[in-house]
Every structure is written in structure tokens, then in C-alpha cells.
Design an enzyme around this catalytic site. Sequence first.
Site, short mmCIF file in Angstrom:
data_model
loop_
_atom_site.label_atom_id
_atom_site.label_comp_id
_atom_site.label_asym_id
_atom_site.label_seq_id
_atom_site.Cartn_x
_atom_site.Cartn_y
_atom_site.Cartn_z
N TYR A 1 2.97 -9.69 4.14
CA TYR A 1 3.69 -8.62 3.41
C TYR A 1 4.52 -7.81 4.40
O TYR A 1 5.71 -7.53 4.17
CB TYR A 1 2.70 -7.73 2.68
N SER B 1 8.51 -0.22 3.45
CA SER B 1 7.10 0.19 3.36
C SER B 1 6.70 0.78 4.70
O SER B 1 7.37 0.53 5.71
CB SER B 1 6.24 -1.04 3.05
N1 NAP Z 1 3.00 0.95 -4.45
C1 NAP Z 1 2.94 1.06 -3.13
O1 NAP Z 1 1.93 1.48 -2.56
C2 NAP Z 1 4.14 0.67 -2.29
C3 NAP Z 1 4.17 1.06 -0.95
C4 NAP Z 1 5.24 0.70 -0.15
C5 NAP Z 1 6.26 -0.05 -0.68
N2 NAP Z 1 6.22 -0.45 -1.98
C6 NAP Z 1 7.33 -1.26 -2.50
O2 NAP Z 1 7.90 -0.59 -3.60
C7 NAP Z 1 8.56 -1.54 -4.43
C8 NAP Z 1 8.21 -1.27 -5.88
O3 NAP Z 1 6.82 -1.49 -6.03
P1 NAP Z 1 5.90 -0.63 -7.03
O4 NAP Z 1 4.84 -0.03 -6.22
O5 NAP Z 1 6.73 0.20 -7.91
O6 NAP Z 1 5.21 -1.84 -7.82
P2 NAP Z 1 5.15 -2.22 -9.37
O7 NAP Z 1 4.76 -1.05 -10.18
O8 NAP Z 1 4.32 -3.44 -9.40
O9 NAP Z 1 6.69 -2.57 -9.71
C9 NAP Z 1 7.29 -3.70 -9.15
C10 NAP Z 1 8.64 -3.87 -9.80
O10 NAP Z 1 9.28 -5.02 -9.22
C11 NAP Z 1 9.70 -5.89 -10.25
N3 NAP Z 1 9.64 -7.29 -9.86
C12 NAP Z 1 8.62 -7.92 -9.22
N4 NAP Z 1 8.90 -9.23 -9.11
C13 NAP Z 1 10.13 -9.42 -9.67
C14 NAP Z 1 10.95 -10.56 -9.87
N5 NAP Z 1 10.59 -11.78 -9.45
N6 NAP Z 1 12.13 -10.38 -10.52
C15 NAP Z 1 12.50 -9.17 -10.96
N7 NAP Z 1 11.77 -8.05 -10.80
C16 NAP Z 1 10.59 -8.19 -10.16
C17 NAP Z 1 8.75 -5.59 -11.41
O11 NAP Z 1 9.40 -5.88 -12.63
P3 NAP Z 1 8.96 -7.02 -13.68
O12 NAP Z 1 7.48 -7.23 -13.54
O13 NAP Z 1 9.43 -6.46 -14.98
O14 NAP Z 1 9.76 -8.19 -13.26
C18 NAP Z 1 8.54 -4.10 -11.28
O15 NAP Z 1 9.56 -3.38 -11.94
C19 NAP Z 1 8.17 -2.91 -3.91
O16 NAP Z 1 9.21 -3.43 -3.11
C20 NAP Z 1 6.95 -2.63 -3.04
O17 NAP Z 1 6.79 -3.59 -2.02
C21 NAP Z 1 5.19 -0.08 -2.81
#
Ligand code: NAP
Length: 238
Positions: free
Chosen positions: A150, A137
Site C-alpha cells: 500500500y 497517505s
Molecule cells: N481512510 C483512511 O484512513 C485513509 C488514509 C490515508 C489515505 N486514504 C486514501 O483516501 C482515498 C479515499 O479513501 P477513503 O478512506 O475515502 O475510502 P472509502 O470510503 O473506501 O472510499 C473509496 C472510494 O474510492 C472509490 N473506488 C475504489 N476503487 C475504485 C475503482 N476501481 N473505480 C472507481 N472508484 C473506486 C470508491 O468508490 P466505488 O466503491 O463506488 O467505486 C470510493 O468512493 C484513498 O485513496 C485512500 O487510499 C485513506
Amino acid sequence: MVLKDKVAIITGASRGIGAAVARNLNGAGMKLVIAGRDADALSAVAAGLNDSVSVVGDITAPEMPAKLIAKAVQAFGQCHVVFNNAGVMQLGPTEKTDIDKICEMVRINTEAGFRMAYTAVKYFRSVGGGHLMSTSSVLGTKVRPGGGAYAGTKFAIEALSEALRMELAQTGVKVSCIEPGIVETNLCDHLEVHPKKVFNVKKALDPDDIARSVRFILEQPDHVLIPRLLILPAEQGI
Ligand SMILES: NC(=O)c1ccc[n+]([C@@H]2O[C@H](COP(=O)([O-])OP(=O)(O)OC[C@H]3O[C@@H](n4cnc5c(N)ncnc54)[C@H](OP(=O)(O)O)[C@@H]3O)[C@@H](O)[C@H]2O)c1
């Protein structure tokens, strides 16, 4: 790397960034193992892909990383890329902090991220190459008030990735982090104040913006490694 017919594992593929990366890499001809807990959401993603298998389960289960590698080898003969992406976000002021939720985030983002990383690079060493990419991130190198825990989970992924990159530099195993700013996903739905509001960002990144960057990192020739790629909405003045 020429992506056609190569094999990738994508954790957190049921929605958001992971789902977009799955679609993009599959569009480039990659075969995929996609993972997440939400079986219906994972099926919906799989329905739009060719050559994919799904693994439903919690990434914090200690056996899950080895299970994912075994699935890739069983289904497609090898694994070339692990996109270590599953994650959650807990932000907020100290007085509203739920320490159990913070510790759950540490287990998902850091403990499971570490298990996946070590399992992947051990496997890549055994076959003579591969690429581990973790979703860090912008908060993997910076902090902000209310975001310390975080950021800590992502600093940890950055530290491990950097050390693994150095350790494995002569081995054909590549290690990278992608460092997104605010992306339009469900990650922040539960927060009282959305980061878009904090930073006055009217147009956040789309998951497809991250997917293009991931593909750019993977498509570099063998002698080129991009260890970190920071990608921000133009308006995010962090
Ligand atoms: N969105 C942002 O602004 C942003 C910015 C920087 C970094 N990130 C990072 O990007 C990554 C993806 O996030 P996103 O934004 O795509 O969020 P998201 O739409 O909420 O997706 C999160 C994904 O992680 C999976 N997940 C969460 N907990 C889990 C668990 N205990 N076991 C297995 N799978 C799990 C969820 O799958 P299930 O619910 O099906 O388990 C989902 O597929 C994360 O690491 C986040 O920290 C996001």
C-alpha cells in the site's frame, strides 16, 4: 483560488473522503463531476449537491480520466481542479497476502492514479492552469510492517506529483498531495486488524477534517502552493 463557480472532478466520491470533499467544495460554490462505481451511493451523494454531474464507472478503465475531463467541459465549460482520490487498501502479513488483490490495488491506486494525473495536467496545460491534488497517505512517505505494498502505491503517487510540480512550476498548473493518517471511512472494513487498533487511536480523523484541509490548499492565492499536507489523528504516533 476563489472557489465559487469553479469546476472540480472528484474521483472516489461515492463515500468517505471523496464524498466529504464533494460536499465541502460544493458548499464553497464549486460545480462538480463526481465519480465512482457504486451508482446508488453516487446518487445519494449527488442528491445533497447543487450543480453536479455523476459518472459511474471503474477508474481503472483507461478511457475514464479523459471521459471525466470531457464531462466537466461539456457540463460546465472548463475544469479547474482534479481531486485524484479513488483508492483501496490492502494490508497484512506476508503469509496472508493475496497477490491478486495487491495487484488490483496497484492498478487502482497507482496505474489509474497516474492516468488521471497525466490526463489532468495535460488538460490544465492546454487551458493555462489548474490544480491536481491526489490523495496520498501518511504511508506515502513512511512504511510499516505489512503495509509495504500500500505504501508503495502512495510513494509512487508522491514521486509523480513531486516531479510534475517541478516540471510545471512556471505554467500556472499546481500539483499537491494530501497525506491523511487514519480516517473514519469504509477503507479498512475488510481488514482483520483495524489500523486504529494497531496505533491505539481512539478518535480517528473524520472525512470532514480532510475536506477542510483540501479546501485550505485550494483556497491559497495564485502565488502560494502547498505541495504536501500531512494530517494525522493527534493520537497516531507513527
Ligand atoms: N481512510 C483512511 O484512513 C485513509 C488514509 C490515508 C489515505 N486514504 C486514501 O483516501 C482515498 C479515499 O479513501 P477513503 O478512506 O475515502 O475510502 P472509502 O470510503 O473506501 O472510499 C473509496 C472510494 O474510492 C472509490 N473506488 C475504489 N476503487 C475504485 C475503482 N476501481 N473505480 C472507481 N472508484 C473506486 C470508491 O468508490 P466505488 O466503491 O463506488 O467505486 C470510493 O468512493 C484513498 O485513496 C485512500 O487510499 C485513506
